[in-house]
Design a protein around this motif. Structure first.
Motif, short mmCIF file in Angstrom:
data_model
loop_
_atom_site.label_atom_id
_atom_site.label_comp_id
_atom_site.label_asym_id
_atom_site.label_seq_id
_atom_site.Cartn_x
_atom_site.Cartn_y
_atom_site.Cartn_z
N ARG A 124 163.42 50.97 -10.03
CA ARG A 124 162.78 51.32 -11.29
C ARG A 124 162.72 50.15 -12.26
N SER A 125 163.45 49.07 -11.97
CA SER A 125 163.42 47.90 -12.84
C SER A 125 162.43 46.84 -12.38
N GLN A 141 156.15 46.10 -7.82
CA GLN A 141 155.90 47.43 -7.27
C GLN A 141 154.63 47.45 -6.42
N GLY A 142 153.66 46.66 -6.81
CA GLY A 142 152.44 46.55 -6.01
C GLY A 142 152.72 45.93 -4.66
N LEU A 184 165.91 39.13 -6.63
CA LEU A 184 164.68 39.88 -6.89
C LEU A 184 164.17 39.69 -8.31
N LYS A 185 165.06 39.43 -9.23
CA LYS A 185 164.69 39.34 -10.65
C LYS A 185 163.74 38.16 -10.88
N ASN A 186 162.64 38.48 -11.54
CA ASN A 186 161.64 37.46 -11.92
C ASN A 186 161.04 36.74 -10.72
N ARG A 212 160.52 40.06 1.46
CA ARG A 212 161.58 39.80 2.45
C ARG A 212 162.94 40.19 1.87
N THR A 213 163.23 39.79 0.66
CA THR A 213 164.51 40.13 0.04
C THR A 213 164.63 41.63 -0.18
N PHE A 214 163.54 42.26 -0.60
CA PHE A 214 163.55 43.71 -0.83
C PHE A 214 163.87 44.46 0.47
#
Length: 545
Positions: free
Chosen positions: A2-3, A9-10, A108-110, A119-121
């Motif tokens: 959600r952050s 998100q796309g 993931l941030k920024n 890949r990280t997600f």
């Protein structure tokens, strides 16, 4: 999730994982999860309670539950360490020995680079939801699978998740009972097991505790902790008071996995029993698939079934050769010595055979002969018979003889000395007989079904499944509960006494501990089976028979 920024998100939606942002907070019901894992047959990726209640974890089911892509390319988790792989490992290790989930989340941030972000997600998603381990770390072996991010949706996600889960379940099943009583971690996507089982149950409605389940897919996005709690309460078997066990509810005819005509469940034949490899016998835990080779292998370890009749008197004449229920001629109660034996072959007369018994790790020839010892109690005159599955020693025969003299069954009783496969956890499997006629003579069902077992002095009842496959007859499934609740161990003797004629497939089981039949040696402590038979304190622990 959600952050994430709109662009991130796309990226997630582009690769087909956007629904994971809709997963709510929930936890599995631990006792129910452990019970389900105990019923899993890992080699076949199935949950089998009995022939009518089976769930196969195939790709369509896993995709319905988790919503993962439907690719077919295997995950490659090893390969050459290219320069790109080395750089990625350095990035996720962050000068440490392990790639932690918190560090991966910080990456993931920024991060607006599509390939790097996705890949990280996916590494975090695998580590936290789909293929979690007990180390709370990122598995960097997935870097080879994600080296080419354009092929991510072509991967066999469902197959890989199922394979990983079954391996974690196998590890759980091989934990000892003592280990399971302590706090421990289990890897794998356990919600997959819980959701699939819950969705197949015909949950009751309109009771004091009631809940409506949302069966929308992907299923993982529409479940909650309360759903699992309600399922556990409704499916709890309240006859077991020592530990939680489930499985009393029937399965539904329609589920989220067979309503859609595109998704077809694997058809399971009614008598298709699944027996895993030697490493898992078990059993049956299991209700299992009895391949002909496996039945033959198990059968070789079972000594020939012996039919002998209770004595009206004991003398030196040979054993009587009368049919079951016959009281004509001379009857003899057999003892296991070297000599002749009576081997029932579904005929009116018995053949002479040479049953074997274990000696120094190998089978040595032993045979039954009529007892000449005056020390053996003389049973009263009665028209009843005794079917021995194994060869018994003189001390064992004496204890069985004493028990039969005490209970006076008035029918044919079945006597089995417990072997390792009969009582070995996590899934013991009791081979009753290799001949269907002999099992029928012992009043076991003629076809596969359920039998009811009771123990003297206990109100509890056990209902293991009775299977007939290639004429081999066996008890599995809830036979595990009987073994655990009554602490049945190897070399113990179980005497199955059939109930009255109107109570078919019901047995009173008298348990004679191994120590009661030994003249010397160290005795293990065990609780009483509350048997009505009185045993000489000089030859047995007074708390058991």
């Amino acid at each position: 999730m959600r952050s994430l920024t709109p662009r991130q998100q796309g990226y997630v939606a582009k690769y087909g994982f956007e629904h994971f942002s809709r997963i709510g907070e929930f936890s599995v019901h631990e006792p129910l999860a452990e019970w389900i894992m105990g019923k899993i047959n890992p080699p076949f990726s199935e949950l089998r309670i009995n022939t009518d209640k089976t769930i196969v974890f195939n790709r369509p089911l896993v995709q319905k539950v988790l919503g993962v892509p439907a690719g077919g390319r295997p995950f490659v988790l090893h390969g050459q360490k290219t320069e790109k792989i080395k750089q990625l490992r350095t990035l996720y290790l962050n000068n440490g020995l392990r790639a932690t989930i918190p560090h991966a989340v910080s990456l993931l941030k920024n991060n607006e680079d599509e390939e790097s972000f996705v890949r990280t997600f996916l590494l975090i998603l695998l580590a936290a939801v789909l293929t979690p381990t007990t180390g709370n770390t990122i598995d960097l072996d997935y870097l080879w699978a994600f080296e080419d991010m354009s092929a991510v949706q072509d991967l066999d996600w469902a197959g890989h998740i199922t394979e990983h889960l079954m391996e974690e379940v196998r590890k759980f099943q091989y934990k000892s009972r003592e280990e399971k009583m302590t706090d421990f971690w289990v890897g794998g996507c356990l919600p997959l097991l819980m959701i699939a089982y819950m969705d197949h149950l015909d949950l009751p409605r309109g009771r004091i505790i009631d809940r409506e389940i949302n069966y929308s897919v992907p299923r993982i996005c529409h479940v909650s902790k309360d759903d699992f709690q309600f399922t556990a309460i409704a499916d709890l078997n309240r006859q077991h008071y020592k530990f939680a066990t489930f499985g009393i509810l029937p399965f539904r005819d329609r589920t989220p996995y067979n309503d859609n005509p595109i998704i077809e469940e694997t058809e399971i034949a009614e008598d298709d029993l699944h027996i895993p490899s030697k490493d898992y016998v078990l059993s049956g835990q299991w209700e299992l698939e009895a391949h002909e080779e496996r039945i033959y292998e198990l059968g070789q370890g079972i000594q020939p079934e012996i039919l002998a009749f209770a004595e009206a008197s004991i003398d030196n004449s040979p054993p009587g050769r009368n049919g079951i229920g016959s009281n004509q001629g001379s009857k003899r109660f057999a003892s296991c010595e070297r000599g002749t034996s009576s081997h029932f072959r579904n005929t009116a007369k018995a053949d002479v055979t040479s049953p074997s018994s274990e000696e120094s790790g190998e089978d040595s020839a032993q045979q039954y002969e009529s007892s000449e010892s005056d020390d053996h109690p003389t049973p009263p005159e009665a028209d009843y018979g005794v079917i021995f599955r194994n060869c018994l020693s003189g001390a064992q025969i004496e204890k069985v003889n004493t028990l039969i003299q005490k209970i006076q069954p008035g029918t044919v009783v079945f006597v089995a000395t417990m072997r390792k496969c009969d009582v070995q956890l996590p899934s013991p499997l009791l081979i009753v007989s290799k001949e269907r006629a002999l099992a029928a003579a012992a009043r076991f069902p003629h076809e596969s079904g359920t039998v009811t077992l009771e123990v003297p002095g206990k109100s509890e009842k056990w209902q293991p499944r009775f299977f007939v496959e290639k004429d081999a007859c066996m008890l599995a499934g809830n036979w595990l509960d009987f073994v655990c609740d009554n602490q049945v161990q190897e070399e113990d003797i179980c005497v199955f006494v059939p109930a009255k004629e109107e109570e078919k497939s019901k047995f009173m089981v008298h348990i004679i501990s191994a120590e009661a039949t030994r003249s010397r040696g160290v005795k293990r402590a065990r609780p009483s089976h509350d048997s009505p038979v009185v045993v000489d304190e000089q030859t047995a622990n007074p708390s058991v028979i």
